[in-house]
Enzyme design. Sequence first.
Site, PDB file in Angstrom:
ATOM      1  N   TYR A 163       0.898  -1.000   0.329  1.00  0.00           N
ATOM      2  CA  TYR A 163      -0.184  -0.404  -0.300  1.00  0.00           C
ATOM      3  C   TYR A 163       0.859   1.442  -0.054  1.00  0.00           C
ATOM      4  O   TYR A 163       2.144   0.862   0.758  1.00  0.00           O
ATOM      5  CB  TYR A 163      -1.037  -0.360   0.583  1.00  0.00           C
ATOM      6  N   ASP A 236       1.046   3.750   7.964  1.00  0.00           N
ATOM      7  CA  ASP A 236      -0.407   3.962   6.898  1.00  0.00           C
ATOM      8  C   ASP A 236      -0.498   2.132   6.931  1.00  0.00           C
ATOM      9  O   ASP A 236       0.083   1.527   6.331  1.00  0.00           O
ATOM     10  CB  ASP A 236      -1.156   4.072   6.278  1.00  0.00           C
ATOM     11  N   HIS A 238      -2.938   0.207   6.755  1.00  0.00           N
ATOM     12  CA  HIS A 238      -3.935   0.408   5.689  1.00  0.00           C
ATOM     13  C   HIS A 238      -4.535  -1.571   5.696  1.00  0.00           C
ATOM     14  O   HIS A 238      -5.048  -2.218   4.515  1.00  0.00           O
ATOM     15  CB  HIS A 238      -3.602   0.543   3.979  1.00  0.00           C
TER      16      HIS A 238
HETATM   17  C1  GCO Z   1      -4.990   7.399   3.363  1.00  0.00           C
HETATM   18  C2  GCO Z   1      -6.027   6.421   2.273  1.00  0.00           C
HETATM   19  C3  GCO Z   1      -5.526   6.535   1.519  1.00  0.00           C
HETATM   20  C4  GCO Z   1      -6.980   5.741   0.814  1.00  0.00           C
HETATM   21  C5  GCO Z   1      -8.056   6.238  -0.404  1.00  0.00           C
HETATM   22  C6  GCO Z   1      -8.739   5.398  -0.664  1.00  0.00           C
HETATM   23  O1  GCO Z   1      -4.411   7.038   4.947  1.00  0.00           O
HETATM   24  O2  GCO Z   1      -5.195   8.615   2.666  1.00  0.00           O
HETATM   25  O3  GCO Z   1      -5.912   5.504   2.849  1.00  0.00           O
HETATM   26  O4  GCO Z   1      -5.353   6.449   0.612  1.00  0.00           O
HETATM   27  O5  GCO Z   1      -6.723   4.025   0.436  1.00  0.00           O
HETATM   28  O6  GCO Z   1      -8.617   7.889  -0.026  1.00  0.00           O
HETATM   29  O7  GCO Z   1      -9.991   5.600  -1.926  1.00  0.00           O
HETATM   30 MG    MG Z   2      -5.044   5.461   5.236  1.00  0.00          MG
END
Ligand code: GCO
Ligand code: MG
Length: 432
Positions: A163, A236, A238
Site C-alpha cells: 500500500y 498507514d 491500511h
Molecule cells: C489515506 C488513505 C487513502 C485511501 C484512499 C481510498 O490514508 O489517505 O488510506 O490512501 O486508500 O483514500 O480511496
Molecule cells: Mg489511510
Amino acid sequence: MKSPKIKDIKVIFTEPDNIRLIIVKILTDQDGLYGVGCATFTQRPNPVKYAIEDYLKPFLIGKEVNNIEDIWQSSYVSSYWRNGPVLNNALSGVDQALWDLKGKMADMPLYDLFGGKTREAAAVYVHSSGDSNEEVGDKMQAFIEEGFHHIRVQVSTPGYSTYGNKSAKAGDKTLTNNDPTLGPIPVTKRLKDYSDGKLYAHPGGVFEPKPYLRSALSLFEYIRDRFGYGIEILHDVHERIPPILGVWFAKEVEKYQLFFLEDLFSPEDNEYFNMVRAQSSTPIAMGELYSSPHEIVPMIKNRLIDFIRIHISDIGGLTPAKKIAAMGEIFGVRTAWHGPGDTSPIGHAANLALDLSCYNFGIQEYSIFGENTKEVFPGCPVVKQGMMWSNDKPGLGIDIDEKLAKKFPFKEREYGGAWDTVRRADGSMVKP
Ligand code: GCO
Ligand code: MG
C-alpha cells in the site's frame, strides 16, 4: 433574517488530476447565492449522484437553507435505512453546501461560525513513499527542506504489492520464494497467475504480511538512524495484516516513537483495538473506513484511538463531524480528518474549517493538489511551511469553475474503478 430557499441541487463530476471527484452545488432563490459541498466517494460516484438527484433533490427543493440541522436530520432518515458511504456522501454534499451558504450569508469564514480560530493554521502531513528506504528518506529530506514537520512514510516490500507505493507487476523478477513465510510454491508463478493485467485504481498484486512488516520495521530503523527523532513520522498499515500481527506490530514500533500508526485493523476487527490499548503506547489512528456512528462512538467512548481519521463526506458532512469532534475533545481524542487525493479541495476546505476551530485538533492529512485541480477549484487552501492556511473568505472560501470542470470528464476505468484486488500468495483476498 428571512431564509433563502433551495431552488436547485446540481451534482458535478470532474477529475482534473486523474481522481474522480463529486461536488454538490445548491442554488437558492436569491440570484447569485449558492453553496458548494464535497460528496466524493471515488469508487462509486454514480450511486451518490442518483441518491442526490433522485431522492434528496425532490425532498429538499423549496426548503429554507437556514435550517441545516433540521435538513440533515430529516434527510438522514428519509431513506429509513441510513448510514453507509453512498447515502452519507450524498448527504455530505448537501450539508457542506448549506454550511457554505450559512457562512456566505453571515459574511464569515466557516471556522468563525464554528467558534473562531483556536490556532493560526493547521499542521499537515504529506506522503513520502519509495521503493527503497533511501528513496523514502530522500523524499523526506526534500519535504523537510520545504518546512514540513510531519511525514507519512511507506516503503515497497521488494517483489510484493505494498500500500502506498507502486505495486509489483505480474512476473516481477524481484520476486523470490526464499522467503520462509511463503513455502515452496514459486511466488513469481503465483503473481503471474493472479494479476489479471487490468488497470485498477491501485494496481493489485501479491501481499504477504511478514515480508511487509519486516520491510516497514527496517524503514523506521533507517529513518530514525538518518533523521533522529526531531521529525514526526506516521505510517498507514491500511488494514492488510492478520489482526494479531497488528497487536504485535504496535508493540514493535514503540521504540520508533511514531506520531501515529494508522488503520491497524479493518473496521470489522475493531475489537482488537482493546488488545493494542492494553499492550502498547503507540498512538493509534483509525476512521477513514467508518461510515456509521455505530463504528465511531465505541472507539472514542472507550478511548481506543488517539486520532479520529474519518473521511468527513463518508459520515454525512460537517454537521455530524462537528459532533464527533466535540465528543473526541471530551474523551481526549484528537482529530486527523482523512485528506487523500479523493477528497476534493472543497472537502479539504471543510476539513480546515474544523481544524482551525476545534481545540482537539491533531493533524491534517494533505495530498498535494495537482495544477489542474487548483485551476478547477479557485480558493484551494494554501499550504506553506508545513501548515494549511485559510483564505478567510466567507463560507468554505472555495468555489468550482464549472466550465473548466467540464474539461475533465470521468475517464473509463476497468470494472468502473474498483479498488485494487490484492491477494495473498495462496490466492486468497486481502481485505483493505
Ligand atoms: C489515506 C488513505 C487513502 C485511501 C484512499 C481510498 O490514508 O489517505 O488510506 O490512501 O486508500 O483514500 O480511496
Ligand atoms: Mg489511510
